[in-house]
Design a protein around this motif. Structure first.
Motif, PDB file in Angstrom:
ATOM      1  N   SER A 112     -67.400 -26.606  57.669  1.00  8.79           N
ATOM      2  CA  SER A 112     -68.518 -26.287  56.775  1.00  8.79           C
ATOM      3  C   SER A 112     -68.877 -27.491  55.906  1.00  8.79           C
ATOM      4  O   SER A 112     -70.053 -27.747  55.644  1.00  8.79           O
TER       5      SER A 112
ATOM      6  N   ALA B 292     -71.128 -29.701  57.851  1.00  9.40           N
ATOM      7  CA  ALA B 292     -72.191 -29.019  58.587  1.00  9.40           C
ATOM      8  C   ALA B 292     -73.531 -29.752  58.483  1.00  9.40           C
ATOM      9  O   ALA B 292     -74.005 -30.025  57.382  1.00  9.40           O
TER      10      ALA B 292
ATOM     11  N   LEU C  20     -72.877 -24.317  59.610  1.00  8.46           N
ATOM     12  CA  LEU C  20     -72.346 -23.739  58.376  1.00  8.46           C
ATOM     13  C   LEU C  20     -71.894 -22.302  58.611  1.00  8.46           C
ATOM     14  O   LEU C  20     -70.824 -21.891  58.150  1.00  8.46           O
TER      15      LEU C  20
ATOM     16  N   SER D  26     -68.128 -21.485  57.828  1.00 10.69           N
ATOM     17  CA  SER D  26     -67.867 -20.682  56.631  1.00 10.69           C
ATOM     18  C   SER D  26     -67.899 -19.187  56.897  1.00 10.69           C
ATOM     19  O   SER D  26     -67.192 -18.418  56.228  1.00 10.69           O
TER      20      SER D  26
ATOM     21  N   ARG E 113     -70.794 -29.479  49.470  1.00 14.93           N
ATOM     22  CA  ARG E 113     -69.832 -29.695  50.557  1.00 14.93           C
ATOM     23  C   ARG E 113     -68.405 -29.857  50.010  1.00 14.93           C
ATOM     24  O   ARG E 113     -67.423 -29.458  50.660  1.00 14.93           O
TER      25      ARG E 113
ATOM     26  N   PHE F 236     -66.116 -26.796  49.809  1.00 14.04           N
ATOM     27  CA  PHE F 236     -65.366 -26.405  51.003  1.00 14.04           C
ATOM     28  C   PHE F 236     -64.122 -27.272  51.176  1.00 14.04           C
ATOM     29  O   PHE F 236     -63.083 -26.794  51.651  1.00 14.04           O
TER      30      PHE F 236
END
Length: 474
Positions: free
Chosen positions: A97, A100, A106, A110, A171, A174
């Motif tokens: 993710s 991505a 994504l 995710s 980002r 994540f």
């Protein structure tokens, strides 16, 4: 020597509980932190608010659809193995993710991979907590820690995600999840599975597919409501048909003496059934409110990720204050009373949000309502879980844990789907009020279910756990 042994066991249990609570935290965090990234993700990936809503809802839905099979797999492969496997899959999804290039990747990382990882790792959290703590009061303390971290993850997700998004990038949020997973893996080395796995246990693949497909179709039908009524009707009808097929398959397997994915005998327990309803409604209120308020603040009021997260601090503080008092509350009050009080606070909070936000333009208008919702959820999350888990013996903990988490995550999916669909259909003050009113009405249903729970004649501290706990966990 005996005192030293008890101290060692307590230390070991403490580290295990830390791992379990952190696992619940990161999974709940994943379900809510994207709410404050709506604008950032939409602009970066060239998508829409609806696209981000789909990603959030699919994550919750994958968890709900696979939680029952995930709970069942713990019996066959062991709680620790499923827990660690889920952590690895989750970490891969988080890192994917973070890199991505578009909405599709994504959703794969995710929503799909993190959802699968969560479905594997969460049932062991509740099974191990139930087995390692032998009576209602000690289990209330342990579940209080787990549910506190879970609730904080959901409530503080917007703030933590907002800070990371503003300081670095969405980002990086994540990457943060992957780092927390690494910490959990290290702590998990201390886990000693109280029950040995049984490789001979059968797995109902047909039932797993049917249940997952049916749940996916139902929630996707709700998501289609704002675009195509006919598509919504078809998806809901087909989803209901698939779920009917699933329950018919389960009934046939039980009649022939085979082991189904989910025993219908679990639903013979009235107390557990009511507890499941309250669990689902609680998470529906939490996630529905989180998405609705976050989307309204960003899209209508123009708040950035940090500002939105700061507003949600009120809910976090309220939830933290009451959930960490779970053991003390369990000693003083029946679980039914706590659940009813929690719903009363949460519903009052939704009403206050509607009134104040409709009357004042300041961000402070959100604080009293969110604080009440947080206080209410913190009061009732732990007793609802305790009511359900304590209703079954150890040999059914895998099934009931999977069912319990599936129902809770299905509530989260419905909360995001229902409230989000109403809100996204028309991002205005009127749509915000309509979404919140819908949540309040559903909350009244949860309060009614709580009122039907059996009355307890004495505080929970005097009642011992009804299952026989393995000697190694004492």
């Amino acid at each position: 020597m005996a005192e030293t042994a008890r101290s060692a066991r307590a230390t070991g249990h403490g580290r295990v509980l830390a791992a379990l609570a952190l696992a619940q935290f990161i999974c709940s965090f994943a379900g809510s932190n994207m709410n404050v990234m709506i604008n950032d993700i939409s602009e970066d990936l060239d998508t829409t608010v609806q696209g981000v809503q789909v990603a959030i809802t699919v994550f919750l839905l994958v968890m709900a659809a696979l939680m029952i099979p995930g709970g069942k797999l713990t019996d066959r492969y062991g709680r620790k193995r499923c827990f660690l496997t889920g952590l690895v899959i989750y970490a891969i999804g988080a890192l994917l993710s973070a890199a991505a290039p578009g909405l599709g990747v994504l959703i794969l990382g995710s929503s799909i991979l993190e959802g699968i990882g969560t479905a594997l790792l969460i049932p062991p959290v509740y099974i191990l907590t139930t087995l390692l703590y032998p009576n209602v009061t000690s289990r209330a303390r342990a579940f209080g820690v787990v549910m506190a971290l879970g609730g904080i993850g959901a409530a503080a997700g917007p703030l933590i995600g907002g800070l990371i998004t503003t300081a670095i990038s969405w980002r990086a949020a994540f990457v943060f999840q992957a780092l927390v997973i690494g910490v959990i893996v290290v702590l998990s080395r201390r886990i000693d599975d109280p029950l040995p796995p049984d490789p001979t246990r059968s797995f109902d693949t047909t039932g797993a597919v049917l249940s997952a497909v049916g749940l996916v179709l139902v929630v996707m039908g709700i998501l289609a409501a704002d675009n195509d009524i006919w598509l919504m009707t078809v998806l809901l009808a087909v989803g209901a048909l698939v779920l009917w097929w699933f329950f018919r398959s389960v009934r046939a397997k039980e009649a022939s003496g085979r082991e189904p994915l989910l025993s219908l005998r679990l639903f013979d327990n009235r107390t557990s059934n009511l507890g499941l309803v309250t669990q689902s409604t609680q998470w529906l209120l939490l996630m529905g409110t989180s998405f609705t308020v976050a989307a309204y603040l960003q899209v209508v009021r123009g708040y950035d990720a940090v500002q939105t997260g700061v507003v949600f601090t009120a809910a976090t503080l309220g939830l933290l204050a009451t959930s960490l008092s779970a053991e003390r509350l369990a000693r003083r009050h029946p679980q039914r009373t706590l659940i009813m009080a929690g719903f009363a606070f949460a519903i009052a909070g939704v009403v206050v949000l509607i009134i104040l936000v409709g009357s004042f333009a300041t961000a402070w208008a959100f604080v009293p309502g969110l604080l009440l919702i947080g206080l209410g959820l913190g009061v009732m999350l732990t007793p609802s879980v305790n009511v359900v888990q304590s209703s079954f013996p150890e040999e059914q903990q895998g099934e009931i844990s999977g069912l319990s988490r599936s129902v809770s995550n299905l509530g989260s999916s419905f909360g995001t789907a229902i409230a989000g669909t109403i809100l996204v259909a028309g991002l205005t003050k009127g749509a915000y009020a309509a979404a919140m009113i819908t949540l309040a009405v559903i909350g009244l249903g949860g309060l009614a279910a709580a009122a039907l729970l059996p009355r307890e004649s004495r505080p929970a501290k005097t009642r011992a756990f009804r299952i026989k706990t393995p000697r190694s966990t004492q």
